[in-house]
Design an enzyme around this catalytic site. Structure first.
Site, PDB file in Angstrom:
ATOM      1  N   ARG A 298       0.746  -0.969   0.072  1.00  0.00           N
ATOM      2  CA  ARG A 298       0.162   0.012  -0.062  1.00  0.00           C
ATOM      3  C   ARG A 298       0.765   1.179   0.237  1.00  0.00           C
ATOM      4  NH1 ARG A 298      -4.568  -2.512   4.217  1.00  0.00           N
ATOM      5  NH2 ARG A 298      -5.726  -3.639   2.443  1.00  0.00           N
ATOM      6  N   TYR A 442      -6.024  -1.412  -6.825  1.00  0.00           N
ATOM      7  CA  TYR A 442      -5.423  -2.523  -6.154  1.00  0.00           C
ATOM      8  C   TYR A 442      -4.809  -2.293  -4.910  1.00  0.00           C
ATOM      9  CZ  TYR A 442      -1.049  -1.255  -8.833  1.00  0.00           C
ATOM     10  OH  TYR A 442       0.204  -0.600  -9.458  1.00  0.00           O
ATOM     11  N   GLU A 443      -4.462  -3.339  -4.230  1.00  0.00           N
ATOM     12  CA  GLU A 443      -3.669  -3.343  -2.925  1.00  0.00           C
ATOM     13  C   GLU A 443      -4.826  -2.924  -1.837  1.00  0.00           C
ATOM     14  OE1 GLU A 443      -1.704  -5.293  -2.707  1.00  0.00           O
ATOM     15  OE2 GLU A 443      -0.883  -5.107  -4.695  1.00  0.00           O
ATOM     16  N   GLY A 444      -6.278  -3.027  -2.301  1.00  0.00           N
ATOM     17  CA  GLY A 444      -7.239  -2.638  -1.321  1.00  0.00           C
ATOM     18  C   GLY A 444      -7.955  -1.293  -2.028  1.00  0.00           C
TER      19      GLY A 444
END
Length: 596
Positions: A298, A442-444
């Site tokens: 993140r 992406y990555e949450g």
């Protein structure tokens, strides 16, 4: 072809004048020998690699993309990518901030931050191949067995092998509690893993001879939901007890996603057909172990966004100085030419300054959080380590979501500066827009980051972490409150700080009666908090610029102008965001789903 110039002057300003990192390093035994000259030498060399090696491959990599051989399941990366990676390894860049015990150079995370900002500016798709290895390295450092550490970490540190994170499955994205991949225990202590994974960045490639996949899967006795997930190391080629590469492991790429952007990176669908892996950490606690890698990712995605913002700004600013069109509203500024450069027009300047303010504010925040990580890892003071860990936890969703939202806005503005030419692929600016869009997903997703900030990082501990950052802001306000020259910066910062406190209390009270209030307000809330953090750093940067504006260095004059723009034109966004956050969930949830 777009030209990229590493922003070394601004990096040095943030490192040495804003954050005074060398002084901090002197207090950390691990880095006490790192001085300003060493820092400057490293980032200058990193800039040369970014501009001279990675950047020239950005457009060609986007055009060519990645190619899958369906028969062999092998992926060919764009021309030049493998050679660039070999130069990256030869330069020792993978080992920059890794532990010397595994062959690393042991330099501060701050320097790795600067390196990755520049190579993300130069070529985000290429940078994702080595970039994910850092998360795998950190995860195995924290949770790996001694054999896993001794086997895999030296290879990841040297760059001989790369790493990935394999989470998402076709039927579930963020909701990992639904994943179905299975891990069957074997008599020798290993596991046979079967399942399907999608959207795996750098999941298959020809850049290194082996790829170390960190895979989430369920043991036969696993409870349902996220509490039943375990984590496994699954190498592309099996690794023998002595560390040598063995036969091919049955984890195969079945497709490379046809994407909007980052074409040069192989975003893969992977099929595990009884692939052999070893357990990382404790059974059923894989998600906690994977969070080490996810949080690193993140922060990495925020850095990707920062890199694209800077690169797009540079390109648009150069174009605006050269492109002539119409006359200034206040009279000709280039009377010797048939029209004025478009940089004379107010809205063009607004778009450029928006990108510049978000790039320079993002650089201050990203470097600050890297310094917090260095202090968390290296300080002898347990209280300092705990405080730094709390601030990193608080700021991570802001780095990921606020910086990526800003990059989407900034790259879009920069494309707009080009007018119709910006929409044409040949100019290169539209690639930044396409590449920037994935970073919000992406990555949450950024909504997930917002829920994490408000729900877990703020309300769950009654604002403990937020108050720690609030005290840092309050101390600065108190110090500068009597400085007349700083009132244009301190007053709006103090006002926003008060409003964030009130908004947080109000949302906490509402959430006790209706949890949807958190979901309705979270995205607005994160953006307000992002502006609070940026306002703090921009006020601090303005203070330095005020003190040095008459030094004869135009850098400080430009910094002060940009600070004033931020406070005048960007910070006021918080008023509408706060109003929206307070509007609650009723208007969102009232309509029956059949009416959509």
């Amino acid at each position: 072809m777009p030209q990229y110039t590493p922003p070394l002057r601004d990096m040095q300003f943030v490192l040495h004048e804003l954050l005074e990192v060398a002084s901090t390093f002197q207090m950390l035994p691990r880095h006490a020998e790192i001085d300003a000259d060493t820092i400057n030498a490293v980032i200058e060399e990193a800039g040369k690699f970014a501009a001279g090696v990675a950047a020239p491959l950005n457009a060609s990599g986007d055009d060519e993309g990645c190619t899958l051989d369906a028969a062999t399941h092998e992926v060919r990366t764009p021309k030049g990518f493998r050679k660039a990676y070999e130069q990256y390894v030869e330069g020792g860049w993978p080992a920059l901030s890794c532990d010397p015990a595994f062959g690393g150079q042991g330099l501060p995370v701050v320097l790795n931050q600067c390196l990755y900002e520049m190579i993300n500016s130069a070529n985000q798709a290429w940078t994702m191949y080595p970039g994910l290895s850092h998360g795998a390295y950190e995860c195995l450092t924290a949770h790996g067995t001694e054999w896993q550490k001794n086997t895999y970490l030296p290879k990841l540190t040297s760059g001989e092998w790369t790493g990935t994170m394999c989470l998402t499955e076709p039927h579930c994205g963020t909701d990992l509690g639904m994943l179905r991949s299975k891990a069957e225990p074997q008599a020798d202590g290993s596991y046979r893993i079967t399942g399907q994974k999608i959207f795996i960045s750098a999941g298959e490639h020809d850049i290194t001879p082996n790829i170390i996949h960190l895979v989430l899967a369920r043991l036969p006795d696993a409870p349902a939901g996220s509490k039943g997930i375990s984590l496994f190391v699954v190498p592309k080629f099996k690794v023998a007890a002595d560390g040598s590469i063995g036969e091919r492991n049955p984890i195969f790429c079945t497709a490379v996603e046809d994407k909007m952007g980052i074409h040069g990176n192989a975003t893969c669908q992977l099929s595990l057909e009884g692939a052999v892996g070893t357990l990382v950490g404790e059974p059923h606690r894989g998600l906690q172990a994977m969070f080490v890698m996810m949080n690193a990712a993140r922060l990495g995605v925020g850095n990707q966004a920062l890199g694209l913002t800077e690169a797009a700004y540079q390109m648009a600013a150069a174009y605006a100085k050269d492109r002539i069109q119409m006359r200034s509203l206040t009279g000709p500024k280039a009377p010797d030419k048939p029209a004025d450069p478009i940089i004379v027009h107010p809205d063009v300047r607004k778009m450029l300054l928006t990108a510049r303010a978000y790039a320079e504010g993002g650089r201050a925040l990203a470097t600050y959080i890297a310094l917090l990580i260095d202090r968390e890892l290296s300080s002898d003071d347990a209280d300092e380590r705990a405080d730094c860990a709390d601030l990193v936890a608080l700021l991570t969703p802001i780095v990921k979501a606020f910086l990526t939202d800003n990059a989407w806005l900034a790259t879009s503005h920069c494309m707009q500066v080009f007018g119709g030419s910006g929409y044409i692929r040949g100019t290169g600016i539209e690639q930044y827009v396409r590449d920037a869009r994935i970073n919000m997903i992406y990555e949450g997703t950024n909504t997930v980051q917002s829920l994490d900030l408000l729900g877990r990082k703020v309300l769950a501990d009654n604002g403990k972490k937020l108050k720690k950052f609030g005290r840092i802001v309050a101390e600065f306000i108190e110090e500068e409150g009597v400085n007349e020259a700083m009132q244009e910066f301190v007053n709006p910062l103090a006002d926003l700080g008060d409003k964030v406190t009130k908004l947080t209390t109000e949302l906490g009270m509402k959430a006790m009666g209706n949890a949807d209030e958190v979901g309705a307000a979270a995205v607005d809330y994160l953006r307000v908090c992002g502006h609070l953090v940026f306002a703090y750093f921009w006020a601090r940067m303005a203070k330095i610029a005020l003190e040095k504006q008459n030094s004869g260095d135009p850098f400080y004059v430009a910094k002060l102008h940009t600070a004033r723009f931020y406070f005048a034109k960007l910070l006021p966004e918080t008023a509408s965001l706060i109003r929206s956050a307070r509007a609650g969930s009723a208007s969102l949830m009232a309509m029956d789903e059949t009416l959509f």
